[in-house]
Design a protein around this motif. Structure first.
Motif, PDB file in Angstrom:
ATOM      1  N   LYS A 122      -8.909  10.572  -6.787  1.00  0.00           N
ATOM      2  CA  LYS A 122      -8.894   9.789  -5.545  1.00  0.00           C
ATOM      3  C   LYS A 122      -8.484   8.343  -5.845  1.00  0.00           C
ATOM      4  O   LYS A 122      -7.671   7.755  -5.126  1.00  0.00           O
ATOM      5  N   ALA A 123      -9.018   7.781  -6.916  1.00  0.00           N
ATOM      6  CA  ALA A 123      -8.657   6.417  -7.313  1.00  0.00           C
ATOM      7  C   ALA A 123      -7.172   6.323  -7.672  1.00  0.00           C
ATOM      8  O   ALA A 123      -6.497   5.346  -7.308  1.00  0.00           O
ATOM      9  N   ILE A 124      -6.652   7.338  -8.360  1.00  0.00           N
ATOM     10  CA  ILE A 124      -5.225   7.358  -8.698  1.00  0.00           C
ATOM     11  C   ILE A 124      -4.394   7.417  -7.424  1.00  0.00           C
ATOM     12  O   ILE A 124      -3.414   6.684  -7.279  1.00  0.00           O
ATOM     13  N   GLY A 125      -4.776   8.268  -6.500  1.00  0.00           N
ATOM     14  CA  GLY A 125      -4.050   8.381  -5.227  1.00  0.00           C
ATOM     15  C   GLY A 125      -4.038   7.068  -4.458  1.00  0.00           C
ATOM     16  O   GLY A 125      -2.992   6.644  -3.958  1.00  0.00           O
ATOM     17  N   ASN A 126      -5.196   6.421  -4.378  1.00  0.00           N
ATOM     18  CA  ASN A 126      -5.275   5.131  -3.677  1.00  0.00           C
ATOM     19  C   ASN A 126      -4.419   4.076  -4.368  1.00  0.00           C
ATOM     20  O   ASN A 126      -3.746   3.280  -3.708  1.00  0.00           O
ATOM     21  N   LEU A 131       0.651   0.870  -5.085  1.00  0.00           N
ATOM     22  CA  LEU A 131       1.834   0.640  -5.923  1.00  0.00           C
ATOM     23  C   LEU A 131       3.120   0.734  -5.113  1.00  0.00           C
ATOM     24  O   LEU A 131       4.098   0.054  -5.427  1.00  0.00           O
ATOM     25  N   GLU A 132       3.119   1.532  -4.059  1.00  0.00           N
ATOM     26  CA  GLU A 132       4.295   1.596  -3.188  1.00  0.00           C
ATOM     27  C   GLU A 132       4.593   0.235  -2.579  1.00  0.00           C
ATOM     28  O   GLU A 132       5.747  -0.159  -2.439  1.00  0.00           O
ATOM     29  N   ALA A 133       3.547  -0.491  -2.224  1.00  0.00           N
ATOM     30  CA  ALA A 133       3.723  -1.814  -1.614  1.00  0.00           C
ATOM     31  C   ALA A 133       4.019  -2.893  -2.654  1.00  0.00           C
ATOM     32  O   ALA A 133       4.653  -3.891  -2.345  1.00  0.00           O
TER      33      ALA A 133
END
Length: 81
Positions: A19-23, A28-30
C-alpha cells in the motif's frame, strides 16, 4: 517450529508495504524526479524482500529485488537531472 504466526504477520506487513509503495508511486507521477519518494519506494521494496527471504517466499523476494533494482536505476537517473 510453527511458522503460521510469522506468515500471518508477514502478510499483514506486506499489505502495508505494498500500500505504501502504491501511494508513493502515485506521488512519483506528480514529482518524477523526487529523490525522497524514490528512496521511500526502494526502502519498502528492500524491507519486503528481506522479510520474504527470511520466510522462504522466493517468488516474492525475487519480485521485490527487481523492484529494488528499478528504483536504484531511478535514483541514479534522478541525480543526473
Amino acid at each position: 517450529m510453527d511458522t503460521a504466526a510469522f506468515t500471518s504477520k508477514f502478510v499483514e506487513e506486506a499489505r502495508d508495504r505494498l500500500k505504501a509503495i502504491g501511494n508513493a508511486l502515485v506521488k512519483l507521477e506528480a514529482q518524477p524526479q523526487s529523490p525522497e519518494i524514490i528512496k521511500d519506494i526502494f526502502r519498502e521494496a528492500h524491507s519486503l524482500k528481506g522479510s520474504s527471504q527470511m520466510l522462504g517466499f522466493v517468488d516474492i523476494s525475487q519480485i521485490a529485488h527487481q523492484l529494488e533494482e528499478l528504483f536504484i536505476a531511478a535514483k541514479r537517473d534522478a541525480s543526473v537531472v
